[in-house]
Write an enzyme that holds these catalytic residues in place. Structure first.
Site, PDB file in Angstrom:
ATOM      1  N   GLU A 179      15.073 -14.725  -0.201  1.00 25.82           N
ATOM      2  CA  GLU A 179      15.436 -15.866   0.967  1.00 25.82           C
ATOM      3  C   GLU A 179      14.478 -17.133   0.621  1.00 25.82           C
ATOM      4  O   GLU A 179      14.789 -18.312   1.213  1.00 25.82           O
ATOM      5  CB  GLU A 179      15.636 -15.565   2.180  1.00 25.82           C
ATOM      6  CG  GLU A 179      16.497 -14.507   2.404  1.00 25.82           C
ATOM      7  CD  GLU A 179      16.545 -13.746   3.814  1.00 25.82           C
ATOM      8  OE1 GLU A 179      15.747 -14.295   4.642  1.00 25.82           O
ATOM      9  OE2 GLU A 179      17.118 -12.715   4.088  1.00 25.82           O
TER      10      GLU A 179
ATOM     11  N   ASP B 236       0.748  -1.111   0.048  1.00 26.71           N
ATOM     12  CA  ASP B 236      -0.083   0.035  -0.052  1.00 26.71           C
ATOM     13  C   ASP B 236       1.035   1.388   0.009  1.00 26.71           C
ATOM     14  O   ASP B 236       2.002   1.516   0.620  1.00 26.71           O
ATOM     15  CB  ASP B 236      -0.763  -0.006   1.234  1.00 26.71           C
ATOM     16  CG  ASP B 236      -1.974   0.947   1.171  1.00 26.71           C
ATOM     17  OD1 ASP B 236      -2.866   1.120   0.284  1.00 26.71           O
ATOM     18  OD2 ASP B 236      -2.081   1.873   2.152  1.00 26.71           O
TER      19      ASP B 236
HETATM   20  O1  TEU Z   1      -4.383   4.024  -1.317  1.00 27.56           O
HETATM   21  C1  TEU Z   1      -3.512   5.128  -1.722  1.00 27.56           C
HETATM   22  C2  TEU Z   1      -3.890   6.147  -2.841  1.00 27.56           C
HETATM   23  O2  TEU Z   1      -2.819   6.703  -2.936  1.00 27.56           O
HETATM   24  C3  TEU Z   1      -5.382   6.272  -3.302  1.00 27.56           C
HETATM   25  O3  TEU Z   1      -5.593   5.105  -3.951  1.00 27.56           O
HETATM   26  C4  TEU Z   1      -6.073   6.834  -2.301  1.00 27.56           C
HETATM   27  O4  TEU Z   1      -6.562   5.914  -1.504  1.00 27.56           O
HETATM   28  C5  TEU Z   1      -7.293   7.584  -3.110  1.00 27.56           C
HETATM   29  O5  TEU Z   1      -6.496   8.502  -4.021  1.00 27.56           O
HETATM   30  C6  TEU Z   1      -8.115   8.350  -2.280  1.00 27.56           C
HETATM   31  O6  TEU Z   1      -9.090   8.654  -3.073  1.00 27.56           O
HETATM   32  C7  TEU Z   1      -4.183   3.000  -0.714  1.00 27.56           C
HETATM   33  C8  TEU Z   1      -5.426   2.161  -0.483  1.00 27.56           C
HETATM   34  O7  TEU Z   1      -5.542   1.424  -1.698  1.00 27.56           O
HETATM   35  C9  TEU Z   1      -6.739   3.041  -0.076  1.00 27.56           C
HETATM   36  O8  TEU Z   1      -7.597   2.059   0.142  1.00 27.56           O
HETATM   37  C10 TEU Z   1      -6.171   3.454   1.105  1.00 27.56           C
HETATM   38  O9  TEU Z   1      -7.485   4.038   1.649  1.00 27.56           O
HETATM   39  C11 TEU Z   1      -5.133   4.141   1.308  1.00 27.56           C
HETATM   40  O10 TEU Z   1      -4.105   3.615   0.614  1.00 27.56           O
HETATM   41  C12 TEU Z   1      -4.785   4.461   2.623  1.00 27.56           C
HETATM   42  O11 TEU Z   1      -4.011   3.214   3.183  1.00 27.56           O
END
Ligand code: TEU
Length: 552
Positions: A266, A216
């Site tokens: 690994e 993420d």
């Molecule tokens: O998303 C990260 C991200 O940069 C975008 O997809 C963001 O959530 C979106 O632009 C908001 O409108 C990840 C995850 O996929 C998302 O569901 C989470 O909310 C976010 O990280 C935070 O962990």
């Protein structure tokens, strides 16, 4: 563009060509009946995924979490949230998937934790400058009494990127950084203790047998020195501008993945890292998959390309070039839990920036029939491309975005942080329909559902589509079977020129065409269709339709 041949970077690892199905655990299948999906629910439905013909699943987060951002706010990276089950349920799910030849990738959220994480709670109790605070990004505020945030950065979910804390003695204190919700404090990844902790987390899941991680916010973990002010250009959207954004894509992130690459190496079995890095260009995106870094990264420039033949041709061509240059496969993706489902998105008539969603009062709502035609055509093109493809649960049913969710059900922090100005992402997260006549369309046995399911979804239920030869589900099954039989995930493609409104290429003797124009596209004599995104007679491909065919 005729006769230009392009290849996927060679290699036999599974992730180069895999079709990976994203499960959003809250909304997939609910065995406990509490209205939120869970791991036993997934285990119980794996046969359907095997029948669909995917190679792997990616599970959005199911680790312990107060669920302020649907699990992307983790308190314990080494356990399962009771909402979703137990570690034993995870092991059972993993074994059941592996027994069916399905690999499993789990979501790892290393940019930030939940504010309920023991480390963050300890940081709140500790003094400024302490080792506890040094695991996160705490700074003194500006202004006479530190009453102003340390800089002007704005949270992705709306509002500022800083939250002020109250110190142990009750006085207003330092501020902490959160790219997302205030309940999601960012770790300080320059801190070796944080790095060591996450090596341990990787090993914890690798030892349990996972095949890899979807990482993420893989572009956000390092912030520019000095945390300089930054104002994104008005049209930047959530991908950021092409300029140097001090919290996205900083060079330092790559050291982290080089380190993780070694940890994964690994282990046996080609374990893989897939980066979630939202970057505006393919050139930048490809930096995440250089040979000693991640294995895959999401192709968001492809996902965000509008329904326009020239743009689609060019993003495919550039994807194969840029990823090929670093020896990585391109990935392809049209939907996920953060964007409007492509059966709706591809027919939007008004601008809808990523993350805003569509709700009851939105302008430019899509025509559902056009959207579904385009979605089926887009997928028919995507599954013929060399590389790895990601599918998002429900797209194989042709599900549209849920656009009429009443306000009181909304849960996306975006909705709350913008006082309802942006609907957010709940519309693509509604529990999916399995059986038209069952409670909650078979999502569970009780009829509960954390987001309401539109009544019209009965016609998208899996059992209805299974019985209908022309359904979206049967199209996906057919394309996935042919893709496997002809090994379309690897190898080369030759572009064909069928006019400005067509996306056309050939994989060996298999021709692929999509017609994005307003007039039918005549293919001429001697054509035998192998697959059609929607059934048509004769040799002229209708508008918003794609086909695979052979020529005499
Ligand atoms: O998303 C990260 C991200 O940069 C975008 O997809 C963001 O959530 C979106 O632009 C908001 O409108 C990840 C995850 O996929 C998302 O569901 C989470 O909310 C976010 O990280 C935070 O962990």
């Amino acid at each position: 563009m005729t006769e230009l041949e392009q290849s996927a970077a060679p290699g036999s690892e599974w992730w180069r060509s895999a079709v990976i199905y994203q499960i959003y655990p809250r909304s997939f299948a609910d065995a406990s009946g509490d209205g939120i999906g869970d791991l036993p629910g997934i285990t119980g439905r794996l046969d359907s995924l095997q029948e669909l013909g995917i190679d792997a699943i990616w599970l959005s987060p199911f680790m312990t979490s107060p669920q302020k951002d649907a699990g992307y706010d983790v308190t314990d990276y080494r356990d399962v949230d009771p909402l979703f089950g137990t570690l034993a349920d995870f092991d059972a799910m993993l074994a059941a998937a592996h027994a069916r030849g399905i690999r499993v990738i789990v979501d790892l959220v290393p940019n930030h934790s939940s504010d309920q994480h023991v480390w963050f709670q300890a940081a709140l109790k500790a003094a400024p400058g302490s080792p506890e605070r040094a695991r996160y990004v705490f700074r003194d505020g500006k202004g006479e009494n530190g009453e102003l945030p340390p800089n002007n950065w704005e949270s992705v979910f709306g509002g500022g990127m800083w939250e002020r804390v109250t110190e142990a003695d009750g006085t207003p204190g330092q501020w902490y950084l959160h790219i997302f919700d205030a309940t999601q404090p960012d770790f300080d990844w320059t801190n070796e203790e944080v790095r060591e902790e996450f090596r341990g987390v990787l090993r914890f899941w690798l030892d349990r047998g996972v095949d890899g991680f979807r990482v993420d916010v893989a572009h956000g973990m390092i912030k520019a020195d000095g945390l300089p002010d930054y104002t994104p250009p008005a049209d930047a959207g959530s991908m950021g501008g092409v300029d140097d954004v001090p919290y996205w894509g900083q060079d330092g992130v790559h050291d982290i993945y080089r380190d993780w690459h070694k940890v994964l190496a690994e282990y046996d079995g080609d374990r893989a890292l897939c980066g979630e890095a939202w970057l505006p260009t393919l050139e930048q995106t490809a930096l995440w998959v250089r040979p000693d870094e991640m294995h895959q990264t999401f192709n968001f420039p492809y996902m965000m390309t509008e329904w326009d033949a020239e743009r689609i041709r060019s993003v495919i061509r550039e994807s194969l070039e840029q990823f090929g240059d670093v020896g990585a496969p391109s990935t392809w993706v049209l939907s996920n839990h953060d964007v409007i489902r492509h059966a709706s998105r591809l027919a939007l008539t008004a601008d809808s920036p990523q993350g805003d969603g569509i709700g009851p009062l939105s302008a430019g709502k899509p025509d559902q029939a056009i959207g579904l035609d385009r979605a089926r055509a887009a997928t028919t093109v995507m599954l013929a491309l060399p590389g790895s493809s990601y599918l998002y649960q429900g797209e194989e049913l042709g599900l549209p975005e849920a656009m009429e969710i009443p306000d009181e059900f909304r849960q996306d922090p975006t909705w709350f942080r913008t006082n309802g100005e942006r609907y957010g992402r709940d519309g693509c997260r509604v529990p999916i329909p399995w059986e038209a006549d069952a409670p909650a369309f078979g999502f569970n046995e009780t009829g509960g559902s954390w987001l309401p399911q539109p009544d019209e979804w009965a016609r998208f239920a899996r059992d209805v589509e299974e019985a209908d030869a022309g359904s979206t589900l049967n199209l996906y099954k057919q394309l996935l079977r042919l893709r496997r039989e002809s090994a379309l995930g690897t190898g080369s493609m030759v572009w064909e020129d069928l006019g400005a409104d067509a996306v056309a290429f050939r994989r060996g003797d298999l021709h692929v065409v999509a017609n994005l124009g307003s007039a039918p596209l005549e293919l001429g004599e001697g054509v035998t269709f192998v697959a059609q995104s929607q059934a048509f007679e004769g040799t002229a491909v209708p508008t918003d339709t794609a086909a695979w065919y052979r020529k005499a």
